[in-house]
Motif scaffolding. Structure first.
Motif, PDB file in Angstrom:
ATOM      1  N   PRO A  85      -9.150  -8.720  12.532  1.00 53.90           N
ATOM      2  CA  PRO A  85      -8.008  -8.000  13.115  1.00 53.90           C
ATOM      3  C   PRO A  85      -6.962  -7.598  12.079  1.00 53.90           C
ATOM      4  O   PRO A  85      -6.148  -6.728  12.352  1.00 53.90           O
ATOM      5  N   TRP A  86      -6.997  -8.208  10.896  1.00 50.81           N
ATOM      6  CA  TRP A  86      -6.016  -7.838   9.864  1.00 50.81           C
ATOM      7  C   TRP A  86      -6.088  -6.348   9.551  1.00 50.81           C
ATOM      8  O   TRP A  86      -5.096  -5.760   9.134  1.00 50.81           O
ATOM      9  N   ILE A  87      -7.274  -5.731   9.702  1.00 47.09           N
ATOM     10  CA  ILE A  87      -7.403  -4.325   9.295  1.00 47.09           C
ATOM     11  C   ILE A  87      -7.264  -3.343  10.459  1.00 47.09           C
ATOM     12  O   ILE A  87      -7.350  -2.136  10.266  1.00 47.09           O
ATOM     13  N   PHE A  88      -7.001  -3.862  11.664  1.00 48.78           N
ATOM     14  CA  PHE A  88      -6.900  -2.968  12.826  1.00 48.78           C
ATOM     15  C   PHE A  88      -5.824  -1.893  12.627  1.00 48.78           C
ATOM     16  O   PHE A  88      -6.047  -0.710  12.886  1.00 48.78           O
ATOM     17  N   ASN A  89      -4.643  -2.314  12.165  1.00 43.66           N
ATOM     18  CA  ASN A  89      -3.558  -1.333  12.005  1.00 43.66           C
ATOM     19  C   ASN A  89      -3.914  -0.240  11.012  1.00 43.66           C
ATOM     20  O   ASN A  89      -3.467   0.900  11.149  1.00 43.66           O
TER      21      ASN A  89
END
Ligand code: OSB
Ligand code: MG
Length: 373
Positions: A85-89
């Motif tokens: 989820p760290w790379i979702f943004n």
């Protein structure tokens, strides 16, 4: 993670009591609950605590459902294999703004990610506490005796600090009266952006009552005028609405617009951005606490996980399920002990089970979308 399916629930729950702030009254609480299923049939749950009108934020149920279906979900379909989820943004960065909408999906990915690792979410994001300090936020109650009864009730329940909502015309009087009865309880006020610098007399008076902080006194987009106000007050200013990202955080700290930051995961776009705000504040000696949006028990799970981070130095707006709702949509309900602590669950993900029968009961509409086509 290989994402397979997403379901959006427009949920409407009824608060036990009307909640009044400077921007209006709420009795029916809207939100979008998001569930995301991966190829192993594991399900993560998230929440976008958007209202049915653009009052606290410009984002609403309607903008959220549209931006999901028209823009964000198509991007997610192209990126269904996602490392963390760290790379979702970063994946959805072409969509500007809509941080609450993004948070709904990002939080679901966090719950899923932690479940796939069989770890409690707070451990995955670097939390260090097994229990978190709980405060209560009391809406505007125009009747002084009723307000006192409410403060007495929540203080008696163990909440570690009391926050009351203020607005022009309802500020000094209730604070003076509370202070007469409760001389030294941890007390703070939240103006929800309802004042301007021309109200300096009100701030000077509030400054005499040993408040923990004054939350968001000035305009919801302002940083500059808050810096002027903060220089003239002893009481710390805490920013809520004005901090929407790490960029606002850097500007607010450089300008000395506040001495405390309220981090609401939904307002800043999810847990990754919350962590950036938390870490930057910690490096700059600005303590934080976790704010709330009257979330269901799902959203509360993310608040609890964030509140275990080391720079959370004040009680958070994370109250018991029963403070908001007759019946929460999760089990077990969030409970505050007699000393005002919430014990962090040790189960995988947010650590509570969503009761789908209740979720469906409270859903006005449901969109079920495959990510595979
Ligand atoms: O400004 O902190 C706020 C609720 C809805 C919208 C904005 C705010 C609030 C609260 C309640 O103060 C916090 C909570 O207990 O969830
Ligand atoms: Mg606030």
């Amino acid at each position: 993670m290989e994402l397979k399916h997403i379901t959006l629930y427009h949920v409407v729950t009824k608060l036990r009591e009307e909640f009044e702030t400077s921007f209006g009254k709420t009795i029916h609480r809207h939100c979008v609950i998001v569930s995301i299923e991966d190829s192993s049939d594991t399900v993560g749950w998230g929440e976008a605590p958007v209202d049915d009108g653009p009052w606290y934020s410009y984002e609403t149920i309607y903008t959220t459902l549209n931006v999901y279906r028209k823009f964000i979900i198509p991007i997610l379909k192209k990126n269904r294999v996602i490392e963390s989820p760290w790379i979702f943004n970063d994946i959805v960065k072409r969509v500007r703004g809509y941080r609450m909408a993004k948070a709904g999906i990002e939080t679901a990915l966090w719950d899923l990610y932690a479940k796939l690792q069989n770890k409690p979410l707070y451990k995955v994001i670097g939390g260090v506490k097994e229990r978190v300090s709980s405060g209560v936020s009391i809406g505007i109650i125009g009747n002084m005796e009723k307000l006192l009864k409410s403060v007495e009730y929540y203080w008696g329940q163990g909440y570690q600090r009391i926050k009351i909502k203020i607005a022009p015309g309802w500020d000094i009087k209730p604070i003076k009266r509370i202070r007469e009865v409760f001389k030294d309880i941890p007390l703070q006020v939240d103006a929800n952006a309802s004042y301007s610098l021309s109200n300096m007399n009100v701030f000077k008076e509030l400054d005499k009552h040993d408040l923990l902080m004054i939350e968001q006194p000035l305009h919801y987009e302002d940083l500059y005028e808050h810096s002027i106000l903060q220089k003239r007050l002893h009481t710390p200013i805490c920013l809520d609405e004005s901090i929407k990202s790490i960029y606002d955080t850097k500007a607010a700290i450089a300008l000395q617009s506040c001495r405390v930051i309220n981090i609401k995961p939904a307002r800043v776009g999810g847990l990754s951005e919350s962590k950036l705000v938390h870490d930057y504040s910690m490096k700059n000696n600005i303590p934080v606490w976790i704010g709330g949006m009257l979330e269901t028990g799902i959203g509360r799970g993310f608040q609890v996980a964030l509140a275990t981070l080391p720079n959370v130095k004040y009680p958070s707006d994370i109250s018991a399920s029963s403070r908001y709702y007759e019946e929460d949509i999760i089990e077990p309900p969030w409970i505050v002990d007699s000393k005002g602590f919430i014990h962090v669950p040790n189960k995988p993900g947010i650590g509570v089970e969503v009761i789908e029968k209740r979720l469906i009961k409270y859903s006005k509409r449901i969109y079920s979308i495959s990510l595979r086509d």
